[in-house]
Design a protein around this motif. Structure first.
Motif, PDB file in Angstrom:
ATOM      1  N   VAL A   1      -2.234   4.272   4.860  1.00  0.00           N
ATOM      2  CA  VAL A   1      -0.829   4.673   4.920  1.00  0.00           C
ATOM      3  C   VAL A   1      -0.702   6.173   4.667  1.00  0.00           C
ATOM      4  N   TYR A   2       0.367   6.733   5.233  1.00  0.00           N
ATOM      5  CA  TYR A   2       0.633   8.152   5.056  1.00  0.00           C
ATOM      6  C   TYR A   2       2.094   8.396   5.380  1.00  0.00           C
ATOM      7  N   THR A   3       2.573   9.569   5.031  1.00  0.00           N
ATOM      8  CA  THR A   3       3.968   9.893   5.291  1.00  0.00           C
ATOM      9  C   THR A   3       4.176  10.123   6.786  1.00  0.00           C
TER      10      THR A   3
ATOM     11  N   SER B   1      -1.187   7.352  -0.447  1.00  0.00           N
ATOM     12  CA  SER B   1      -0.938   7.861   0.905  1.00  0.00           C
ATOM     13  C   SER B   1      -1.508   9.268   1.086  1.00  0.00           C
ATOM     14  N   ASN B   2      -1.522  10.059   0.018  1.00  0.00           N
ATOM     15  CA  ASN B   2      -2.108  11.407   0.106  1.00  0.00           C
ATOM     16  C   ASN B   2      -3.603  11.333   0.385  1.00  0.00           C
ATOM     17  N   ILE B   3      -4.272  10.402  -0.254  1.00  0.00           N
ATOM     18  CA  ILE B   3      -5.716  10.234  -0.053  1.00  0.00           C
ATOM     19  C   ILE B   3      -5.989   9.833   1.401  1.00  0.00           C
TER      20      ILE B   3
ATOM     21  N   LYS C   1       7.043   6.413   4.634  1.00  0.00           N
ATOM     22  CA  LYS C   1       5.610   6.157   4.815  1.00  0.00           C
ATOM     23  C   LYS C   1       5.417   5.100   5.890  1.00  0.00           C
ATOM     24  N   ILE C   2       4.340   5.279   6.639  1.00  0.00           N
ATOM     25  CA  ILE C   2       3.996   4.313   7.682  1.00  0.00           C
ATOM     26  C   ILE C   2       2.529   3.929   7.522  1.00  0.00           C
TER      27      ILE C   2
ATOM     28  N   TRP D   1       0.829  -1.222   0.000  1.00  0.00           N
ATOM     29  CA  TRP D   1       0.000   0.000   0.000  1.00  0.00           C
ATOM     30  C   TRP D   1       0.851   1.254   0.000  1.00  0.00           C
ATOM     31  N   MET D   2       2.018   1.181   0.588  1.00  0.00           N
ATOM     32  CA  MET D   2       2.902   2.348   0.656  1.00  0.00           C
ATOM     33  C   MET D   2       3.536   2.665  -0.689  1.00  0.00           C
TER      34      MET D   2
END
Length: 187
Positions: A154-156, A81-83, A144-145, A74-75
């Motif tokens: 996931v997101y930064t 990740s922005n979404i 990203k995590i 997913w990362m």
């Protein structure tokens, strides 16, 4: 700092500690645990929710510090990740007054707390700040995590830090609204 935005994040976390101490440190256990109805959280539950949330992230941060964190499928998806980040940032925004049910992993642990919850909150926030300082060596816009509740969210690391401070301010505001209610015990 390598990640300049972190200065703002740390200031916001420190301000929340100060605001919590100024607002709640002298409250009685009864006041800290008071809630208007069974479906609402008390001031103490708001603080414990933030402690529980921090604890969920500490494991992720520890893995990052030890270079033991591995990107998931997913990362690697562009823009995904922005979404995810935008959805979560909107939900934890302090200006968003919409009540949102939390995931069970973030639920406050107890229904009755000692006055020490205020100090426990401060300790947790200070540990969070120390973790963020230790992670400054990483590029927060590239790392990203996954959310502690859902590996597909996931997101930064930068987004995670912004989520955490906004989330803290949101629940501080929630606790202050409780204190302002007509039925709140005055002593």
């Amino acid at each position: 700092m390598e990640n300049q935005y972190l200065e703002h994040v740390i200031v916001m976390l420190q301000q929340t500690i100060t605001r919590v101490n100024d607002s709640f440190a002298l409250l009685s256990e009864y006041q800290l645990n008071w809630k208007p109805d069974a479906d609402s959280w008390s001031i103490a539950e708001c603080l414990d929710h933030l402690i529980v949330t921090n604890e969920q992230y500490f494991k992720v941060f520890e893995d990052l510090k030890n270079d033991n964190y591995h990107p998931s499928f997913w990362m690697k998806l562009p823009f995904y990740s922005n979404i995810c980040a935008n959805l979560i940032l909107k939900s934890v925004d302090p200006d968003n007054k919409v009540k949102i049910k939390t995931f069970s992993v973030f639920t406050p642990r107890y229904s009755n707390y000692a006055q020490q919850i205020v100090g426990d909150f401060e300790d947790s926030q200070n540990k969070l700040i120390e973790n963020l300082k230790e992670l400054d060596r990483l590029d927060h816009q590239k790392v990203k995590i996954a959310s502690p509740v859902n590996a597909k969210m996931v997101y930064t690391l930068k987004d995670a830090c912004n989520i955490l401070w906004k989330h803290a301010v949101r629940h501080f505001n929630q606790a202050k609204r409780l204190e302002a209610l007509e039925g709140f015990p005055k002593s």
